[in-house]
Design a protein around this motif. Structure first.
Motif, PDB file in Angstrom:
ATOM      1  N   GLY A  30       0.810  -1.217   0.000  1.00 54.48           N
ATOM      2  CA  GLY A  30       0.000   0.000   0.000  1.00 54.48           C
ATOM      3  C   GLY A  30       0.841   1.264   0.000  1.00 54.48           C
ATOM      4  O   GLY A  30       0.298   2.366  -0.067  1.00 54.48           O
ATOM      5  N   SER A  31       2.172   1.131   0.045  1.00 55.91           N
ATOM      6  CA  SER A  31       3.010   2.340   0.071  1.00 55.91           C
ATOM      7  C   SER A  31       3.083   3.010  -1.304  1.00 55.91           C
ATOM      8  O   SER A  31       3.532   4.154  -1.411  1.00 55.91           O
ATOM      9  CB  SER A  31       4.419   2.013   0.572  1.00 55.91           C
ATOM     10  N   GLY A  32       2.675   2.278  -2.343  1.00 53.83           N
ATOM     11  CA  GLY A  32       2.638   2.892  -3.670  1.00 53.83           C
ATOM     12  C   GLY A  32       3.708   2.386  -4.628  1.00 53.83           C
ATOM     13  O   GLY A  32       3.944   2.993  -5.672  1.00 53.83           O
ATOM     14  N   LYS A  33       4.308   1.241  -4.312  1.00 51.96           N
ATOM     15  CA  LYS A  33       5.409   0.719  -5.135  1.00 51.96           C
ATOM     16  C   LYS A  33       4.968   0.505  -6.586  1.00 51.96           C
ATOM     17  O   LYS A  33       5.624   0.960  -7.522  1.00 51.96           O
ATOM     18  CB  LYS A  33       5.926  -0.625  -4.565  1.00 51.96           C
ATOM     19  N   SER A  34       3.841  -0.194  -6.771  1.00 47.01           N
ATOM     20  CA  SER A  34       3.405  -0.515  -8.143  1.00 47.01           C
ATOM     21  C   SER A  34       3.047   0.759  -8.885  1.00 47.01           C
ATOM     22  O   SER A  34       3.388   0.910 -10.074  1.00 47.01           O
ATOM     23  CB  SER A  34       2.181  -1.437  -8.129  1.00 47.01           C
ATOM     24  N   THR A  35       2.356   1.671  -8.212  1.00 43.49           N
ATOM     25  CA  THR A  35       1.970   2.939  -8.848  1.00 43.49           C
ATOM     26  C   THR A  35       3.214   3.694  -9.305  1.00 43.49           C
ATOM     27  O   THR A  35       3.290   4.179 -10.440  1.00 43.49           O
ATOM     28  CB  THR A  35       1.192   3.817  -7.828  1.00 43.49           C
ATOM     29  N   ARG A 149      -4.873   4.068   2.630  1.00 39.55           N
ATOM     30  CA  ARG A 149      -4.630   3.722   1.216  1.00 39.55           C
ATOM     31  C   ARG A 149      -5.034   2.278   0.938  1.00 39.55           C
ATOM     32  O   ARG A 149      -5.587   1.975  -0.112  1.00 39.55           O
ATOM     33  CB  ARG A 149      -3.154   3.928   0.864  1.00 39.55           C
ATOM     34  N   ARG A 153      -7.887   1.334  -1.704  1.00 37.94           N
ATOM     35  CA  ARG A 153      -7.589   0.490  -2.871  1.00 37.94           C
ATOM     36  C   ARG A 153      -8.714  -0.509  -3.095  1.00 37.94           C
ATOM     37  O   ARG A 153      -9.020  -0.873  -4.231  1.00 37.94           O
ATOM     38  CB  ARG A 153      -6.242  -0.219  -2.664  1.00 37.94           C
ATOM     39  N   ASN A 184       6.642   8.433  -0.109  1.00 32.60           N
ATOM     40  CA  ASN A 184       5.576   8.632  -1.096  1.00 32.60           C
ATOM     41  C   ASN A 184       4.404   9.333  -0.422  1.00 32.60           C
ATOM     42  O   ASN A 184       3.417   8.711  -0.045  1.00 32.60           O
ATOM     43  CB  ASN A 184       5.134   7.297  -1.700  1.00 32.60           C
ATOM     44  N   ASP A 185       4.569  10.672  -0.297  1.00 35.29           N
ATOM     45  CA  ASP A 185       3.496  11.491   0.276  1.00 35.29           C
ATOM     46  C   ASP A 185       2.749  12.087  -0.915  1.00 35.29           C
ATOM     47  O   ASP A 185       1.689  11.613  -1.312  1.00 35.29           O
ATOM     48  CB  ASP A 185       4.136  12.563   1.178  1.00 35.29           C
TER      49      ASP A 185
HETATM   50  P1  ADP Z   1       1.827  -1.221  -3.365  1.00 35.09           P
HETATM   51  O1  ADP Z   1       2.202  -1.636  -4.771  1.00 35.09           O
HETATM   52  O2  ADP Z   1       2.986  -0.692  -2.600  1.00 35.09           O
HETATM   53  O3  ADP Z   1       1.080  -2.280  -2.609  1.00 35.09           O
HETATM   54  P2  ADP Z   1      -0.097   0.535  -4.716  1.00 35.09           P
HETATM   55  O4  ADP Z   1       0.748   1.117  -5.795  1.00 35.09           O
HETATM   56  O5  ADP Z   1      -1.087  -0.521  -5.070  1.00 35.09           O
HETATM   57  O6  ADP Z   1       0.839   0.012  -3.498  1.00 35.09           O
HETATM   58  O7  ADP Z   1      -0.818   1.753  -3.981  1.00 35.09           O
HETATM   59  C1  ADP Z   1      -1.792   1.531  -2.960  1.00 35.09           C
HETATM   60  C2  ADP Z   1      -2.950   2.530  -3.133  1.00 35.09           C
HETATM   61  O8  ADP Z   1      -2.493   3.845  -2.800  1.00 35.09           O
HETATM   62  C3  ADP Z   1      -3.450   2.579  -4.557  1.00 35.09           C
HETATM   63  O9  ADP Z   1      -4.868   2.719  -4.520  1.00 35.09           O
HETATM   64  C4  ADP Z   1      -2.780   3.834  -5.133  1.00 35.09           C
HETATM   65  O10 ADP Z   1      -3.566   4.441  -6.154  1.00 35.09           O
HETATM   66  C5  ADP Z   1      -2.701   4.746  -3.899  1.00 35.09           C
HETATM   67  N1  ADP Z   1      -1.540   5.659  -3.885  1.00 35.09           N
HETATM   68  C6  ADP Z   1      -0.264   5.417  -4.310  1.00 35.09           C
HETATM   69  N2  ADP Z   1       0.523   6.496  -4.105  1.00 35.09           N
HETATM   70  C7  ADP Z   1      -0.270   7.443  -3.532  1.00 35.09           C
HETATM   71  C8  ADP Z   1      -0.029   8.797  -3.069  1.00 35.09           C
HETATM   72  N3  ADP Z   1       1.147   9.390  -3.142  1.00 35.09           N
HETATM   73  N4  ADP Z   1      -1.078   9.456  -2.539  1.00 35.09           N
HETATM   74  C9  ADP Z   1      -2.293   8.881  -2.434  1.00 35.09           C
HETATM   75  N5  ADP Z   1      -2.590   7.628  -2.851  1.00 35.09           N
HETATM   76  C10 ADP Z   1      -1.589   6.911  -3.392  1.00 35.09           C
END
Ligand code: ADP
Ligand code: 5GP
Length: 205
Positions: A30-35, A149, A153, A184-185
């Protein structure tokens, strides 16, 4: 394996005289790695591919086999691992995950940097095998933000979210062992910061 245009890497030509580099991207679920990695693949100034892991977990809605993960049964995962075909592997949140070694090796030989979106156990295995790998840890502003987050998701059950939050504390404690940390803020700022770090560490086009 995909390049920055989303094409199969096997179709592109070699980069003479240049070897790529492994870039481990870890951080709590949920930290945003994939995004972040998806955004980096679109950056023309980077020469970056992403590794597709094998996993025994079930696909989430919208996930595609061969694009997001190679979804395999437990038995098949064990066979792949027993044949020595994984660069690293780990049990994460109760499921097996591993990085197929062959495609990563090919991409590195073609001069690409390869992002491995893997957990910290895997990150340390990669560092042992490839000491020049760059280890990047994606931090969240707080555990409260992480929880929000994961819920937003909308892909995980309550029990799964709770397990991921417990594991997040453990992972965050190990972040200090990584080469670089990125918070990742603000998403745009984090993308820019990561792109700069990769450009400065041998992943520029
Ligand atoms: P991970 O791959 O680390 O598990 P995701 O990329 O799936 O995480 O991101 C988790 C959720 O947080 C997704 O719904 C994504 O759209 C959202 N997200 C990612 N980066 C941010 C950010 N900087 N601010 C707000 N939401 C974010
Ligand atoms: P998710 O199920 O949310 O996609 O991923 C859960 C966790 O497994 C994340 O921390 C992710 O980085 C990690 N993970 C995904 N693929 C691999 C892999 O190939 N190896 C390891 N060690 N961890 C992985």
């Amino acid at each position: 394996m995909l390049n920055d245009a989303g094409e199969a890497v096997s179709g592109s030509g070699p980069a003479p005289g240049r070897r790529g580099r492994l870039v481990v991207i870890s951080g709590p679920s949920g930290s945003g790695k994939s995004t972040l990695v998806r955004r980096l693949l679109d950056r023309p100034e980077l020469r970056l591919a992403v590794s597709i892991s094998a996993t025994t977990r079930d696909p989430r809605p919208g996930e595609v086999n061969g694009r997001d993960y190679l979804f395999v049964a437990h038995e098949e995962f064990e066979q792949i691992r027993a044949r020595g075909e994984l660069l690293e592997s780990a049990l994460v949140h109760g499921q097996h995950y591993g990085t197929p070694a062959g495609p990563v090796r090919d991409a590195i030989e073609r001069g690409l940097c390869v992002a491995l979106v893997i957990d910290v156990q895997g990150g340390f295995q990669v560092r042992k095998k490839a000491p020049d790998a760059l280890l990047v840890f994606i931090q969240v502003p707080s555990l409260q933000v992480l929880e929000a987050r994961l819920r937003a998701r909308g892909t995980d059950s309550e029990a799964t979210i709770e397990r991921r939050l417990v594991n997040a504390r453990r992972e965050i404690e190990l972040a200090r062992e990584y080469d670089v940390q990125v918070v990742n803020d603000d998403l745009e700022r984090a993308v820019e910061q990561l792109a700069t770090i990769l450009s400065q560490n041998g992943c520029g086009a």
